[in-house]
Design a protein around this motif. Structure first.
Motif, PDB file in Angstrom:
ATOM      1  N   LEU A  28       0.830  -1.203   0.000  1.00  0.00           N
ATOM      2  CA  LEU A  28       0.000   0.000   0.000  1.00  0.00           C
ATOM      3  C   LEU A  28       0.867   1.256   0.000  1.00  0.00           C
ATOM      4  N   GLY A  29       1.885   1.285   0.839  1.00  0.00           N
ATOM      5  CA  GLY A  29       2.775   2.449   0.888  1.00  0.00           C
ATOM      6  C   GLY A  29       3.513   2.661  -0.417  1.00  0.00           C
ATOM      7  N   PHE A  30       3.998   1.570  -1.022  1.00  0.00           N
ATOM      8  CA  PHE A  30       4.711   1.673  -2.292  1.00  0.00           C
ATOM      9  C   PHE A  30       3.775   2.136  -3.404  1.00  0.00           C
ATOM     10  N   GLY A  31       2.557   1.608  -3.414  1.00  0.00           N
ATOM     11  CA  GLY A  31       1.573   2.033  -4.415  1.00  0.00           C
ATOM     12  C   GLY A  31       1.213   3.501  -4.278  1.00  0.00           C
TER      13      GLY A  31
ATOM     14  N   ILE B 283      -2.979  16.505  -5.362  1.00  0.00           N
ATOM     15  CA  ILE B 283      -3.860  15.583  -4.642  1.00  0.00           C
ATOM     16  C   ILE B 283      -3.793  15.953  -3.166  1.00  0.00           C
ATOM     17  N   VAL B 284      -4.913  15.855  -2.515  1.00  0.00           N
ATOM     18  CA  VAL B 284      -4.990  16.276  -1.125  1.00  0.00           C
ATOM     19  C   VAL B 284      -5.040  15.091  -0.175  1.00  0.00           C
ATOM     20  N   GLN B 285      -5.735  14.049  -0.550  1.00  0.00           N
ATOM     21  CA  GLN B 285      -5.907  12.912   0.350  1.00  0.00           C
ATOM     22  C   GLN B 285      -5.857  11.614  -0.432  1.00  0.00           C
ATOM     23  N   HIS B 286      -5.672  10.539   0.292  1.00  0.00           N
ATOM     24  CA  HIS B 286      -5.687   9.222  -0.328  1.00  0.00           C
ATOM     25  C   HIS B 286      -7.113   8.692  -0.318  1.00  0.00           C
ATOM     26  N   GLY B 287      -7.361   7.663  -1.073  1.00  0.00           N
ATOM     27  CA  GLY B 287      -8.708   7.155  -1.259  1.00  0.00           C
ATOM     28  C   GLY B 287      -9.184   6.221  -0.172  1.00  0.00           C
ATOM     29  N   TRP B 288     -10.322   5.610  -0.445  1.00  0.00           N
ATOM     30  CA  TRP B 288     -10.970   4.719   0.512  1.00  0.00           C
ATOM     31  C   TRP B 288     -10.144   3.461   0.749  1.00  0.00           C
TER      32      TRP B 288
ATOM     33  N   SER C 145      -9.335   2.135   4.457  1.00  0.00           N
ATOM     34  CA  SER C 145      -9.872   0.854   4.933  1.00  0.00           C
ATOM     35  C   SER C 145      -8.756  -0.109   5.347  1.00  0.00           C
ATOM     36  N   ILE C 146      -7.659  -0.144   4.601  1.00  0.00           N
ATOM     37  CA  ILE C 146      -6.559  -1.050   4.968  1.00  0.00           C
ATOM     38  C   ILE C 146      -5.892  -0.593   6.260  1.00  0.00           C
ATOM     39  N   MET C 147      -5.685   0.705   6.400  1.00  0.00           N
ATOM     40  CA  MET C 147      -5.075   1.192   7.644  1.00  0.00           C
ATOM     41  C   MET C 147      -6.019   0.996   8.828  1.00  0.00           C
ATOM     42  N   SER C 148      -7.326   1.098   8.606  1.00  0.00           N
ATOM     43  CA  SER C 148      -8.290   0.800   9.680  1.00  0.00           C
ATOM     44  C   SER C 148      -8.242  -0.669  10.063  1.00  0.00           C
ATOM     45  N   LEU C 149      -8.113  -1.550   9.082  1.00  0.00           N
ATOM     46  CA  LEU C 149      -7.988  -2.980   9.363  1.00  0.00           C
ATOM     47  C   LEU C 149      -6.719  -3.281  10.158  1.00  0.00           C
ATOM     48  N   ILE C 150      -5.620  -2.656   9.797  1.00  0.00           N
ATOM     49  CA  ILE C 150      -4.360  -2.852  10.526  1.00  0.00           C
ATOM     50  C   ILE C 150      -4.505  -2.359  11.960  1.00  0.00           C
ATOM     51  N   SER C 151      -5.088  -1.184  12.145  1.00  0.00           N
ATOM     52  CA  SER C 151      -5.286  -0.646  13.499  1.00  0.00           C
ATOM     53  C   SER C 151      -6.192  -1.552  14.322  1.00  0.00           C
TER      54      SER C 151
END
Length: 174
Positions: free
Chosen positions: A121-124, A139-144, A148-154
């Motif tokens: 995810l970070g590389f992408g 670009i201001v922010q990253h997408g969903w 969602s992946i960072m929420s799953l990791i947390s």
């Protein structure tokens, strides 16, 4: 007096992606403004540094993008270390219980997969942001997907902590 033979590496026509390459050809700088087609990250030469024209805050933005990727990399390495520690059932004071031994491998595999997911995810995000910066698209922010992946990791980290605390409490009471 002997005549000097020309060095084949000095001839730019002799260097191609299929022939012999010199190190200087592989590390030739890439002007960001010159690459208009395709993704900038995968352009030839692969080892060449990207030269960015510093208009307004471009250099600062590129440095921020690299720091963000390094943060993803750091989180990925931490999670891989935790995965290995869980699989090895790392205990300092006592032997692991049967429940802990049964949970260790699946939990370690989950953390290892989340570590790889975080790295990808970070590389992408790094490549996507670099491509957008090269095209002068803000670009201001990253997408969903990132959210969602960072929420799953947390959630996985917090859930694992809760499970380990419950196991410790059950062992202390029993």
């Amino acid at each position: 007096m002997p005549t000097r033979q020309p060095d084949p590496e000095d001839d730019p026509a002799s260097c191609s992606c299929c022939g012999t390459l010199s190190f200087s050809e592989l590390t030739r700088p890439i002007e960001v403004g010159d690459c208009s087609s395709g993704n900038l990250f995968w352009s030839w030469p692969f080892l060449g540094p990207l030269l960015v024209q510093n208009e307004s805050s471009d250099t600062r933005d590129h440095c921020a993008n690299e720091r963000t990727f390094l943060s993803y990399l750091r989180l990925s390495v931490y999670m891989a270390i935790v995965a290995v520690a869980i699989v090895l059932s790392f205990h300092l004071k006592s032997q692991p219980s049967d429940l802990e031994l049964r949970m260790a491998r699946p939990l370690g595999i989950i953390f290892w997969l989340l570590s790889l997911t975080c790295l990808v995810l970070g590389f992408g995000n790094y490549i996507k942001t670099l491509d957008k910066y090269s095209k002068k698209v803000a670009i201001v922010q990253h997408g969903w997907r990132t959210q969602s992946i960072m929420s799953l990791i947390s959630l996985s980290i917090v859930g694992t902590c809760a499970i380990l605390l419950v196991i410790t409490k059950v062992q202390a009471d029993g």
